[in-house]
Design an enzyme around this catalytic site. Sequence first.
Site, PDB file in Angstrom:
ATOM      1  CG  HIS A  23      -1.927  -0.997   1.376  1.00  0.00           C
ATOM      2  ND1 HIS A  23      -2.097  -1.753   2.521  1.00  0.00           N
ATOM      3  CD2 HIS A  23      -2.886  -1.405   0.508  1.00  0.00           C
ATOM      4  CE1 HIS A  23      -3.110  -2.584   2.350  1.00  0.00           C
ATOM      5  NE2 HIS A  23      -3.614  -2.393   1.135  1.00  0.00           N
ATOM      6  CE  LYS A  47     -14.983  -4.394   2.370  1.00  0.00           C
ATOM      7  NZ  LYS A  47     -13.898  -4.233   1.392  1.00  0.00           N
ATOM      8  NE  ARG A  96      -3.162  -7.503  -3.977  1.00  0.00           N
ATOM      9  CZ  ARG A  96      -3.890  -7.906  -2.970  1.00  0.00           C
ATOM     10  NH1 ARG A  96      -3.330  -8.145  -1.812  1.00  0.00           N
ATOM     11  NH2 ARG A  96      -5.185  -8.101  -3.106  1.00  0.00           N
ATOM     12  CB  SER A 134      -4.251  -6.374   5.144  1.00  0.00           C
ATOM     13  OG  SER A 134      -3.933  -5.156   4.521  1.00  0.00           O
TER      14      SER A 134
HETATM   15  O1  PNS Z   1      -9.080  -2.410   0.690  1.00  0.00           O
HETATM   16  P1  PNS Z   1     -10.428  -2.819   0.166  1.00  0.00           P
HETATM   17  O2  PNS Z   1     -11.233  -3.472   1.255  1.00  0.00           O
HETATM   18  O3  PNS Z   1     -10.351  -3.655  -1.081  1.00  0.00           O
HETATM   19  O4  PNS Z   1     -11.172  -1.431  -0.240  1.00  0.00           O
HETATM   20  C1  PNS Z   1     -12.497  -1.451  -0.701  1.00  0.00           C
HETATM   21  C2  PNS Z   1     -13.106  -0.040  -0.750  1.00  0.00           C
HETATM   22  C3  PNS Z   1     -12.947   0.670   0.573  1.00  0.00           C
HETATM   23  C4  PNS Z   1     -12.401   0.762  -1.811  1.00  0.00           C
HETATM   24  C5  PNS Z   1     -14.602  -0.217  -1.138  1.00  0.00           C
HETATM   25  O5  PNS Z   1     -15.183  -1.166  -0.296  1.00  0.00           O
HETATM   26  C6  PNS Z   1     -15.413   1.082  -1.031  1.00  0.00           C
HETATM   27  O6  PNS Z   1     -15.197   2.008  -1.780  1.00  0.00           O
HETATM   28  N1  PNS Z   1     -16.354   1.129  -0.065  1.00  0.00           N
HETATM   29  C7  PNS Z   1     -17.214   2.274   0.139  1.00  0.00           C
HETATM   30  C8  PNS Z   1     -18.655   1.975  -0.277  1.00  0.00           C
HETATM   31  C9  PNS Z   1     -18.879   2.215  -1.756  1.00  0.00           C
HETATM   32  O7  PNS Z   1     -18.657   3.297  -2.267  1.00  0.00           O
HETATM   33  N2  PNS Z   1     -19.319   1.177  -2.458  1.00  0.00           N
HETATM   34  C10 PNS Z   1     -19.612   1.281  -3.890  1.00  0.00           C
HETATM   35  C11 PNS Z   1     -18.442   0.930  -4.775  1.00  0.00           C
HETATM   36  S1  PNS Z   1     -18.323  -0.799  -4.990  1.00  0.00           S
END
Ligand code: PNS
Length: 166
Positions: A23, A47, A96, A134
């Site tokens: 990251h 989550k 990745r 992670s």
């Molecule tokens: O590190 P991650 O868990 O892959 O990140 C995921 C993240 C935070 C980018 C995604 O879950 C997110 O944007 N969540 C906020 C809710 C949202 O906007 N959802 C609609 C898009 S799918």
Amino acid sequence: MSLNKNNIRAVYPGSFDPITNGHICIAQRAAKIFDEVIVAVLINAQKNPSFSVEERQKMAEEALADFHNVRVCAFSGLLVNFIRSLDSRIIIRGLRAMSDFEYEFQMALMNRQLAPDIETFFIVTEPQYSYLSSSAVKDIFKFNGDISGMVPECVINRILLEGNVK
Ligand code: PNS
């Protein structure tokens, strides 16, 4: 957050549970291209993160303290709304492997559907981080494996302090 009219602010969202060297590499590379990068830590009980949002944010802040144009924020709700509230139009995501692609592609299209004016930019990982996640770090720690080189020192210290990770 105010920004010079001509400056470009990008948002790098994620769970960062915890932030890894992969990251950090993405944030650092984005910071060389955009004027400002906001690392946006998702507040999401669904989550079921191992670390609280305060802990995730603190670790990210410590890990990125040397980068003058990178800041860390927490957010909840829709990412596109948060991005608009920051007066940004750019989402940064790291890629990745092909296995990331389907999830990332779906998310990018969903965000595009919600906000066509917001663009997703993908940065391909350094090969040395292509296996890193992670959850792998937490697993390795649980079974007494060596996580040095995978996460920054502040994360190692935090994990050692907790003694146990979910
Ligand atoms: O590190 P991650 O868990 O892959 O990140 C995921 C993240 C935070 C980018 C995604 O879950 C997110 O944007 N969540 C906020 C809710 C949202 O906007 N959802 C609609 C898009 S799918």
